[in-house]
Motif scaffolding. Structure first.
Motif, mmCIF file in Angstrom:
data_model
loop_
_atom_site.group_PDB
_atom_site.id
_atom_site.type_symbol
_atom_site.label_atom_id
_atom_site.label_comp_id
_atom_site.label_asym_id
_atom_site.label_seq_id
_atom_site.Cartn_x
_atom_site.Cartn_y
_atom_site.Cartn_z
ATOM 1 N N LEU A 24 0.824 -1.203 0.000
ATOM 2 C CA LEU A 24 0.000 0.000 0.000
ATOM 3 C C LEU A 24 0.861 1.258 0.000
ATOM 4 N N PHE A 25 2.090 1.139 0.509
ATOM 5 C CA PHE A 25 2.984 2.292 0.507
ATOM 6 C C PHE A 25 3.374 2.707 -0.908
ATOM 7 N N LEU A 26 3.200 1.789 -1.874
ATOM 8 C CA LEU A 26 3.510 2.148 -3.258
ATOM 9 C C LEU A 26 2.533 3.185 -3.791
ATOM 10 N N LEU A 27 1.350 3.281 -3.137
ATOM 11 C CA LEU A 27 0.365 4.264 -3.550
ATOM 12 C C LEU A 27 0.655 5.642 -2.967
ATOM 13 N N VAL A 28 1.582 5.682 -2.008
ATOM 14 C CA VAL A 28 1.911 6.943 -1.357
ATOM 15 C C VAL A 28 2.836 7.746 -2.268
ATOM 16 N N PRO A 29 2.554 9.010 -2.490
ATOM 17 C CA PRO A 29 3.468 9.843 -3.294
ATOM 18 C C PRO A 29 4.865 9.855 -2.699
ATOM 19 N N ASP A 30 5.861 9.927 -3.559
ATOM 20 C CA ASP A 30 7.247 9.869 -3.106
ATOM 21 C C ASP A 30 7.563 10.934 -2.063
ATOM 22 N N ARG A 31 6.919 12.089 -2.166
ATOM 23 C CA ARG A 31 7.239 13.174 -1.234
ATOM 24 C C ARG A 31 6.795 12.861 0.195
ATOM 25 N N HIS A 32 5.870 11.887 0.355
ATOM 26 C CA HIS A 32 5.403 11.516 1.693
ATOM 27 C C HIS A 32 6.044 10.230 2.203
ATOM 28 N N TYR A 33 6.751 9.531 1.340
ATOM 29 C CA TYR A 33 7.278 8.211 1.686
ATOM 30 C C TYR A 33 8.226 8.273 2.877
ATOM 31 N N ASP A 34 9.231 9.168 2.812
ATOM 32 C CA ASP A 34 10.234 9.242 3.866
ATOM 33 C C ASP A 34 9.635 9.693 5.198
ATOM 34 N N ARG A 35 8.501 10.388 5.135
ATOM 35 C CA ARG A 35 7.876 10.858 6.370
ATOM 36 C C ARG A 35 7.053 9.760 7.048
ATOM 37 N N LEU A 36 6.446 8.870 6.260
ATOM 38 C CA LEU A 36 5.573 7.844 6.818
ATOM 39 C C LEU A 36 6.333 6.600 7.282
ATOM 40 N N LEU A 37 7.382 6.235 6.570
ATOM 41 C CA LEU A 37 8.081 4.993 6.882
ATOM 42 C C LEU A 37 8.628 4.942 8.305
ATOM 43 N N PRO A 38 9.240 6.009 8.843
ATOM 44 C CA PRO A 38 9.741 5.927 10.220
ATOM 45 C C PRO A 38 8.658 5.634 11.252
ATOM 46 N N HIS A 39 7.408 6.008 10.957
ATOM 47 C CA HIS A 39 6.331 5.705 11.898
ATOM 48 C C HIS A 39 6.135 4.194 12.021
#
Length: 261
Positions: A24-39
């Motif tokens: 599902l993270f593949l649907l996340v825009p690249d600009r938000h990827y680095d912010r969501l993954l650490p959570h």
């Protein structure tokens, strides 16, 4: 056979469903990827440590008796050292960010076989996870449930990183998902094999649980914590602590309710 069904269901949860959730993270825009993954990494850290110290080790010590508790902790220490040496020998680190040393080196010299390596490595890792899940179920039903959830929790951020590696190796999103699903079936294979081979070897189960705890502790301390230390500002630290505590509380709650099964 009832227990075998539980093992199959929860190895699927820890393997296939973790890949689907990570996709599902593949649907996340690249600009938000680095912010969501650490959570996700923060939550996985809390879940892993909670299962290791509140579930796996207490059950292992209880099974051997307080007089042999030292042997359990010796197994944990040995396991941590073995995992360290294996990681050094494999020269590969399943980190969860794209700016660590391993990824910087990978970006400069990346080639297609690296994608194959990650699939093979994940297959072996998932096979071992399946054995650990089955061992936990053979020791206690609710212990198997919380162990499966902890495996799924730490697999999700790892699988996200693996997707990134496969995509950089030239795979399409569909092929990256297929290869990750394929390697995740190793969890089911490991669980089924362990059920038939470990069922009559209960004297070894406490030490297998101790090895499972050592693997969780090693991943948490050697991989996840250094990743979280890359973000040092106060807001990030507070968010990390909140999610770590959430991971601990959720696993503890599942542990409590699973005892009623």
């Amino acid at each position: 056979m009832h227990l075998l069904i539980w093992i199959i269901l929860f190895t699927l949860l820890g393997g296939v469903l973790s890949v689907l959730a990570a996709s599902l993270f593949l649907l996340v825009p690249d600009r938000h990827y680095d912010r969501l993954l650490p959570h996700g990494v923060s939550f996985a850290l809390g879940a892993l440590l909670s299962v290791a110290f509140l579930d796996l080790l207490p059950h292992a010590v209880e099974a051997v008796g307080s007089g042999q508790a030292e042997s359990i902790f010796t197994t944990v220490l040995t396991g941590i050292l073995v995992f360290f040496l294996l990681e050094k020998l494999l020269l590969w680190r399943h980190c969860h960010t794209t700016d660590c040393e391993a990824h910087i080196h990978m970006d400069a010299h990346f080639h297609q076989p690296a994608g194959t390596l990650i699939v093979v490595g994940d297959g072996i890792h998932n096979f071992v996870d399946g054995i650990l899940i089955a061992a936990a179920f053979l020791a206690d039903l609710h212990l198997g449930i919380v162990t499966s959830l902890a495996v799924a929790a730490h697999e999700i951020p790892q699988e996200v990183g693996d997707f990134a590696i496969l995509l950089q190796s030239g795979c399409s999103k569909a092929r990256a998902l297929f290869f990750n699903l394929l390697s995740s079936l190793g969890t089911v294979a490991g669980g089924v094999l362990a059920y038939f081979s470990l069922e009559n070897l209960h004297q070894f189960l406490p030490y297998i649980l101790a090895l499972a705890a050592s693997s969780f502790i090693y991943v948490a301390v050697g991989d996840l914590i250094p990743t979280l230390h890359k973000r040092t500002h106060a807001e990030a630290v507070m968010g990390q602590m909140a999610l770590i505590i959430a991971g601990v509380l959720i696993i503890s709650t599942v542990h409590h309710y699973a005892e009623s099964f």
